[in-house]
Design a protein around this motif. Structure first.
Motif, mmCIF file in Angstrom:
data_model
loop_
_atom_site.group_PDB
_atom_site.id
_atom_site.type_symbol
_atom_site.label_atom_id
_atom_site.label_comp_id
_atom_site.label_asym_id
_atom_site.label_seq_id
_atom_site.Cartn_x
_atom_site.Cartn_y
_atom_site.Cartn_z
ATOM 1 N N ILE A 127 1.048 -1.164 0.146
ATOM 2 C CA ILE A 127 0.014 -0.102 -0.111
ATOM 3 C C ILE A 127 0.877 1.324 0.118
ATOM 4 O O ILE A 127 1.947 1.498 0.530
ATOM 5 N N TYR A 128 0.466 2.192 -0.745
ATOM 6 C CA TYR A 128 1.069 3.438 -0.895
ATOM 7 C C TYR A 128 0.111 4.710 -0.945
ATOM 8 O O TYR A 128 -0.796 4.608 -1.351
ATOM 9 N N PRO A 143 5.303 8.798 -3.206
ATOM 10 C CA PRO A 143 5.974 8.274 -2.081
ATOM 11 C C PRO A 143 7.334 7.734 -2.309
ATOM 12 O O PRO A 143 7.611 6.842 -3.437
ATOM 13 N N GLU A 144 8.294 8.105 -1.455
ATOM 14 C CA GLU A 144 9.669 7.640 -1.849
ATOM 15 C C GLU A 144 9.598 5.922 -1.958
ATOM 16 O O GLU A 144 10.454 5.377 -2.740
ATOM 17 N N ARG A 148 11.347 3.980 -5.015
ATOM 18 C CA ARG A 148 12.199 3.154 -4.999
ATOM 19 C C ARG A 148 11.790 1.676 -5.431
ATOM 20 O O ARG A 148 12.665 0.837 -6.134
ATOM 21 N N ASP A 149 10.570 1.250 -4.995
ATOM 22 C CA ASP A 149 10.127 -0.121 -5.560
ATOM 23 C C ASP A 149 9.854 -0.265 -7.106
ATOM 24 O O ASP A 149 10.197 -1.126 -7.854
#
Length: 400
Positions: A127-128, A143-144, A148-149
């Motif tokens: 979840i983001y 979101p960082e 990143r993912d």
């Protein structure tokens, strides 16, 4: 010579094989990754530095592996090994400001249903929460963790809960070749479309079949109901319908339901035989106010409420329900995402989810505001309901 260059030196093209050289090279690198000779984070040699194949062939092999999420091709840092994740990652993108404006119970049901469905398919959910920038259209704080993912090639696809800046999120995902599906009806993405028009027609026909001749439809000016027509075209000829729309302002939807019921009770002789409420939270307020005034549901007035399974059904005892199941929304969304990942979904494909009618036994008495399941007592100042000369019903025990 690097470790990866040493490992790739063992590749020998098979001239007798019908497979293209790029496929053979991809098979060889895949074997090295799965065999543990190449690890997550290892850099593969530049495409032009391998003497066993041309630069174009090597790039084709790298792209095959990138489509399988085994490597990630970056312009700045070259091609790196992602490893082989234990399960495909499904990203769930939620709009944080939208969560702050809406009932947590509803979102909890949808999100929990999606998470359960994703896990049941053998995927790994993540979840983001997305932060929209007010007043700056076209921009969004990504979101960082998501950046990143995505850079590591993890998400196989994304389910999006209609962020306020969805077109930009869609473009951001599209540039990174991540298929996405919206859990709400939007024009920009493949999405789930809850059939509100069918729900409205089904509800009005149900009221007519139950003998109602005069009914009101209460609708809130929210995103779910903006797709509904004015209502006259959906009404059966035997049913006279007054379509009322309310705007949630300073008060909550529950408070708005109470206010609408109070207004109705000021004119007891014009009380409709049925009310079709398209907002379940508004219905809670209306039920509370009607019960407090001594109006029995469904004996004195029939209520039909559009709702979500298990959300607030206990508070709507005595009401007929039109129910849409969050589990069906989740299953349809994940099905659509899988077809999008496989490349078989249309660019803007829609999956319809329909409401199901759940009639309540007409002998069921709604709970009183205190929670006791009892029929309101008939006293001298609270006579039994009777019909006016126009066929309307007079409310009992109306507070003046």
């Amino acid at each position: 010579m690097t470790k990866t260059q040493t490992a790739l030196r063992s590749f020998e093209p098979n001239a007798a094989s019908a497979a293209p050289l790029a496929v053979q090279l991809a098979d060889h690198i895949r074997t090295l990754i799965r065999g543990g000779e190449l690890h997550r984070g290892d850099s593969l040699p530049p495409a032009g530095s391998l003497g066993c194949a041309s630069r174009v062939t090597v790039l084709q092999a790298y792209r095959i592996l990138q489509d399988e999420r085994l490597v990630l091709m970056r312009r700045a840092s070259g091609t790196v090994v992602c490893g082989e994740p234990s399960a495909p990652v499904c990203a769930l993108l939620l709009d944080r400001p939208l969560f702050g404006r809406s009932p947590a119970v509803y979102f909890g049901q949808i999100v929990n249903a999606v998470l359960s469905e994703v896990v049941s398919r053998g995927w790994q959910p993540r979840i983001y929460l997305l932060d929209s920038l007010p007043g700056e259209a076209g921009e969004s704080r990504i979101p960082e963790a998501l950046q990143r993912d995505v850079a590591d090639g993890l998400p196989a696809g994304a389910l999006v809960w209609r962020p306020s800046d969805l077109p930009q999120i869609h473009e951001w995902l599209k540039l990174r070749r991540i298929p996405a599906v919206s859990l709400r009806h939007v024009p920009e993405l493949p999405c789930i479309q809850i059939d509100h028009r069918d729900m409205a027609a089904q509800g009005l026909n149900h009221l007519a079949e139950r003998g109602a001749r005069i009914a009101e439809v209460w609708d809130t000016l929210g995103d779910a109901t903006l797709h509904l027509p004015a209502g006259k075209a959906l009404s059966p000829r035997s049913l006279s319908v007054r379509w009322r729309r309310f705007t949630v302002g300073a008060t909550t939807a529950v408070g708005m339901g109470r206010e609408a019921a109070r207004e109705l009770l000021r004119h007891p002789r014009a009380l409709p035989e049925a009310i079709f409420i398209l907002d379940d939270w508004m219905a809670i307020g209306a039920v509370q106010e009607l019960l407090a005034a001594g109006v029995r549901i469904p004996q004195d007035i029939r209520l039909l409420v559009a709702t979500h399974r298990g959300q607030i059904n206990d508070a709507l005892l005595g009401c007929d329900l039109l129910v849409v199941d969050p589990a069906e929304i989740a299953a349809s969304a994940v099905d659509l995402l899988q077809t999008a990942i496989a490349g078989t979904a249309g660019d803007l494909e829609k999956r319809r989810v329909q409401y199901v009618l759940v009639p309540r036994d007409s002998r069921t008495t709604a709970t009183t505001p205190s929670g006791a399941a009892e029929e309101p007592a008939r006293t001298a100042d609270r006579p039994p309901p009777s019909r006016g000369r126009r066929g309307g019903r007079r409310a009992t025990g109306v507070r003046r």
